[in-house]
Write a protein that holds these residues in place. Structure first.
Motif, PDB file in Angstrom:
ATOM      1  N   LEU B 187       0.721  -1.167  -0.182  1.00 22.62           N
ATOM      2  CA  LEU B 187      -0.001   0.186  -0.031  1.00 22.62           C
ATOM      3  C   LEU B 187       0.773   1.263   0.045  1.00 22.62           C
ATOM      4  O   LEU B 187       0.592   2.200  -0.623  1.00 22.62           O
ATOM      5  CB  LEU B 187      -1.036   0.082   1.397  1.00 22.62           C
ATOM      6  CG  LEU B 187      -2.099   0.795   1.145  1.00 22.62           C
ATOM      7  CD1 LEU B 187      -2.919   0.652   0.018  1.00 22.62           C
ATOM      8  CD2 LEU B 187      -2.819   0.623   2.462  1.00 22.62           C
ATOM      9  N   SER B 188       1.917   1.432   0.805  1.00 25.89           N
ATOM     10  CA  SER B 188       2.701   2.502   0.977  1.00 25.89           C
ATOM     11  C   SER B 188       3.436   2.818  -0.140  1.00 25.89           C
ATOM     12  O   SER B 188       3.516   3.930  -0.659  1.00 25.89           O
ATOM     13  CB  SER B 188       3.704   2.447   1.975  1.00 25.89           C
ATOM     14  OG  SER B 188       4.602   1.201   1.911  1.00 25.89           O
ATOM     15  N   GLN B 190       2.585   1.448  -3.329  1.00 21.04           N
ATOM     16  CA  GLN B 190       1.753   1.813  -4.325  1.00 21.04           C
ATOM     17  C   GLN B 190       1.263   3.290  -4.324  1.00 21.04           C
ATOM     18  O   GLN B 190       1.197   3.836  -5.446  1.00 21.04           O
ATOM     19  CB  GLN B 190       0.340   0.962  -4.026  1.00 21.04           C
ATOM     20  CG  GLN B 190      -1.053   1.364  -4.767  1.00 21.04           C
ATOM     21  CD  GLN B 190      -2.219   0.412  -4.450  1.00 21.04           C
ATOM     22  OE1 GLN B 190      -2.207  -0.657  -4.490  1.00 21.04           O
ATOM     23  NE2 GLN B 190      -3.167   1.439  -4.276  1.00 21.04           N
ATOM     24  N   ALA B 191       1.263   4.050  -3.313  1.00 25.55           N
ATOM     25  CA  ALA B 191       0.763   5.384  -3.143  1.00 25.55           C
ATOM     26  C   ALA B 191       1.955   6.135  -3.868  1.00 25.55           C
ATOM     27  O   ALA B 191       1.822   7.018  -4.610  1.00 25.55           O
ATOM     28  CB  ALA B 191       0.453   5.757  -1.793  1.00 25.55           C
ATOM     29  N   GLN B 192       3.312   5.728  -3.740  1.00 30.26           N
ATOM     30  CA  GLN B 192       4.417   6.424  -4.093  1.00 30.26           C
ATOM     31  C   GLN B 192       4.222   6.217  -5.754  1.00 30.26           C
ATOM     32  O   GLN B 192       4.614   7.259  -6.331  1.00 30.26           O
ATOM     33  CB  GLN B 192       5.692   5.770  -3.455  1.00 30.26           C
ATOM     34  CG  GLN B 192       5.982   6.153  -2.166  1.00 30.26           C
ATOM     35  CD  GLN B 192       7.169   5.449  -1.577  1.00 30.26           C
ATOM     36  OE1 GLN B 192       7.932   4.498  -2.138  1.00 30.26           O
ATOM     37  NE2 GLN B 192       7.162   5.671  -0.122  1.00 30.26           N
ATOM     38  N   ASN B 195       1.522   8.444  -7.309  1.00 27.71           N
ATOM     39  CA  ASN B 195       2.032   9.908  -7.298  1.00 27.71           C
ATOM     40  C   ASN B 195       3.278  10.107  -8.331  1.00 27.71           C
ATOM     41  O   ASN B 195       2.808  11.142  -9.216  1.00 27.71           O
ATOM     42  CB  ASN B 195       2.571  10.068  -5.903  1.00 27.71           C
ATOM     43  CG  ASN B 195       1.577  10.512  -4.884  1.00 27.71           C
ATOM     44  OD1 ASN B 195       0.324  10.555  -5.440  1.00 27.71           O
ATOM     45  ND2 ASN B 195       1.703  10.447  -3.829  1.00 27.71           N
ATOM     46  N   ASP B 199       2.678  12.624 -11.645  1.00 32.08           N
ATOM     47  CA  ASP B 199       3.777  13.734 -11.755  1.00 32.08           C
ATOM     48  C   ASP B 199       4.213  13.800 -13.273  1.00 32.08           C
ATOM     49  O   ASP B 199       4.589  14.619 -14.011  1.00 32.08           O
ATOM     50  CB  ASP B 199       4.960  13.487 -10.883  1.00 32.08           C
ATOM     51  CG  ASP B 199       4.535  13.889  -9.364  1.00 32.08           C
ATOM     52  OD1 ASP B 199       3.628  14.612  -9.361  1.00 32.08           O
ATOM     53  OD2 ASP B 199       5.343  13.663  -8.441  1.00 32.08           O
ATOM     54  N   TYR B 220      -9.179   6.622  -8.460  1.00 26.98           N
ATOM     55  CA  TYR B 220      -8.312   7.633  -7.816  1.00 26.98           C
ATOM     56  C   TYR B 220      -7.477   8.258  -9.178  1.00 26.98           C
ATOM     57  O   TYR B 220      -7.562   9.434  -9.537  1.00 26.98           O
ATOM     58  CB  TYR B 220      -7.242   7.053  -6.947  1.00 26.98           C
ATOM     59  CG  TYR B 220      -6.215   8.024  -6.806  1.00 26.98           C
ATOM     60  CD1 TYR B 220      -6.161   9.185  -6.203  1.00 26.98           C
ATOM     61  CD2 TYR B 220      -4.963   7.441  -7.588  1.00 26.98           C
ATOM     62  CE1 TYR B 220      -5.192   9.833  -5.862  1.00 26.98           C
ATOM     63  CE2 TYR B 220      -3.676   8.652  -7.312  1.00 26.98           C
ATOM     64  CZ  TYR B 220      -3.934   9.631  -6.356  1.00 26.98           C
ATOM     65  OH  TYR B 220      -2.901  10.272  -6.399  1.00 26.98           O
TER      66      TYR B 220
END
Lengths: 282, 275
Positions: B187-188, B190-192, B195, B199, B220
């Motif tokens: 999860l952590s 995946q968020a990076q 993002n 970008d 999302y």
């Protein structure tokens, strides 16, 4: 009395760079008929701590605990043969990859009946009848025919149902489910979770659900333990955890869910986190 | 202002299975007439379960595989790889990132060489320039110069996915096909990675085709959503349309099956359990 009680569990693996501590002072209790979810990312030690309970770790692992009892019996002091009488019978486990857990060389009927032969000492007819009942209970159509199927003739969802049937064969008091739906599609995941929850309620069995998916936690658990790098970060009942998480790692984990995204960037999970004191009591 | 970069009309892909000793020959219809169009700078998410044909569609969009029937237009050019083959320019425009970063990197190739390889094959840039470009891209995806001479096994899953994304971007593509890019990640991480993708999309004006089975990620990241079921596109529309009023039964089933992690649904479940 709690069904499973663990105090200050430590698991270390010997590596060329010295001992690696995968689980560092985990304490937990599971009561009868309760669903406990252990949630964490990879490397949090959630699987390793439950494999330690089952006694399934390789010889390189060093397990120690102040206390590890199942129905009042000390698990650490048991001889391997005594332990095998409990594991698979009163305490059963299902895994992430159903296809990898079933033996490809034998029919599923043989594999279900094997458990009944070893643990229950049933004769051939009793075994067959019970195997058919089990396949019915986990929702496999035409169970008499399916007993003759080999694992490769089944879909992933069906194979996981067979794994559940094997785990439930001896009416366990505790079922440990290690990411049981991670390899499955969402619609199948829903079916398997519903099945597990129905069987859990019908049989009044306790369940430990190991997962990294917060959605699965929300849909199944009574109580939740959040683990990170071998530590227990937080323990709470499911509603409290989602409503008012205390630990900042839990908060970061919940914030990183795309469901909860605010704006066009996801908050990332970065430390330092409030580590609880090692071996803290619950 | 925004122009259509990708257009598919009636894409069909059949696979013919040769019969064996005991099995008759048969045809699998993997994709059955899928049409859509995508504007530059947007993200189309393709959602479906295993066997829904979404990865077959990805292979057709990246021109790895030819459709049995139907028309594919990329950046205004009609693509027919069976009749005309592909030009280097066409190949450059579309790149793909796969689900499993462990499997898509050569274990015996250093990261710098991984990134420079597309330039070796497709351009005639000198070695020094290739090196500089690779180094720049490495920094762009959030890695550091000391990673340049390391091997894939020295990286974590999230870092490897960054490397795979960097490699896909080396030729300045217009369209990036992402086949379950975050499914194998925590999860952590995946968020990076999500993002990072956002970008990069802003910086290079990239168009994404994002294949996923995770509806929360799709909600999302996507501008448009297509739901596939057994080779057919059963639902296609903007994100708001699809998520607020799904029309097809399968889409509704899919939404109902997705575990929900909000306090309200936990309350409801606990109330049901207590009853």
């Amino acid at each position: 009395m709690a069904l499973l009680e663990i105090e200050n569990l430590v698991v270390e693996f010997g590596t060329s760079a010295g001992a690696f501590r995968a689980v560092d002072g985990i304490s937990l209790k599971v009561d009868e008929g309760e669903v406990l979810a252990i949630v964490g990312e990879s490397g949090s030690g959630k699987s390793v701590s439950m494999l330690a309970v089952m006694g399934l770790l390789p010889w390189t692992a060093k397990v120690s605990a102040d206390r590890m009892t199942f129905r009042g019996r000390d698990l650490l002091g048991l001889s391997p043969s005594d332990r095998r009488k409990i594991v698979g019978k009163d305490m059963a486990m299902i895994f992430q990859e159903p296809m990898a857990s079933l033996n490809p060389c034998f029919t599923v009927g043989f594999q279900i009946e094997e458990v009944l032969r070893v643990h229950m000492g049933f004769d051939r007819r009793e075994r067959r009848e019970r195997a058919i009942k089990l396949l019915e209970a986990v929702g496999i159509p035409e169970p008499e025919q399916r007993l003759k199927s080999f694992p490769h003739q089944m879909s992933g969802g069906q194979a996981q149902r067979v794994m559940i049937a094997i785990a439930l064969a001896c009416d366990p008091k505790l079922l440990i489910a290690d990411e049981p739906t991670t390899a499955l599609d969402v619609t199948i995941q829903k079916q398997i979770l519903d099945l597990l929850m129905r069987l859990q309620a019908e049989r009044g069995m306790a369940m430990i659900m190991i997962t990294h998916n917060m959605g699965v936690v929300a849909e199944t658990a009574d109580r939740v333990i959040v683990q990170y790098k071998g530590h227990k970060m937080e323990e709470a009942d499911v509603l409290t955890l989602f409503e008012a998480p205390k630990n900042n790692y839990t908060r970061a984990l919940l914030a990183a869910l795309p469901d909860n995204a605010v704006g066009d960037r996801l908050p990332t999970i970065s430390g330092p986190f409030e580590m609880p004191a090692s071996g803290s009591a619950r | 202002m925004s122009r259509t970069i990708l257009e598919a009309r009636g894409i069909v892909r059949d696979y013919h299975m040769r019969g064996g000793l005991f099995t008759p020959a048969r045809t699998v219809h993997a994709v059955k007439g899928v049409s859509f169009s995508l504007e530059e700078g947007k993200t189309l998410a393709i959602v479906g379960e295993s066997g829904s044909g979404k990865s077959t569609l990805a292979r057709i969009l990246t021109m790895i595989d030819a459709p049995t029937a139907g028309e594919l237009t990329i950046d205004g050019e009609k693509i027919d790889i069976l009749a005309n083959g592909l030009t280097a320019e066409q190949r450059r425009k579309v790149q793909i990132v796969f689900q499993n970063p462990y499997g898509s990197l050569n274990p015996r190739q250093k990261i710098g060489d991984v990134l420079a390889e597309p330039l070796v094959i497709n351009t005639d840039k000198p070695a020094g320039e290739r090196r500089d470009l690779a180094m720049q891209m490495l920094m762009k995806v959030g890695l550091s110069p000391e990673h340049f001479n390391r091997y894939p096994h020295m990286f974590s899953g999230g870092q490897r996915q960054r490397i795979a994304i960097a490699r896909a971007l080396m030729l300045n593509p217009k369209l990036l096909v992402l086949d379950e890019p975050v499914s194998a990640l925590d999860l952590s991480v995946q968020a990076q990675v999500l993002n990072l993708l956002a970008d990069l999309q802003d910086e290079f004006g990239l168009t994404y085709v994002f294949i996923s089975h995770d509806l929360s990620v799709v909600r999302y990241i996507a501008d448009e959503v297509m739901v596939m079921y057994l080779g057919e596109a059963v639902e296609y529309g903007t994100r708001e349309e699809v998520f607020s009023s799904p029309k097809h039964d399968y889409t509704k089933t899919l939404f109902a099956a997705t575990p929900r992690a909000d306090v309200e649904s936990i309350r409801k479940r606990l109330a049901r359990r207590a009853a």
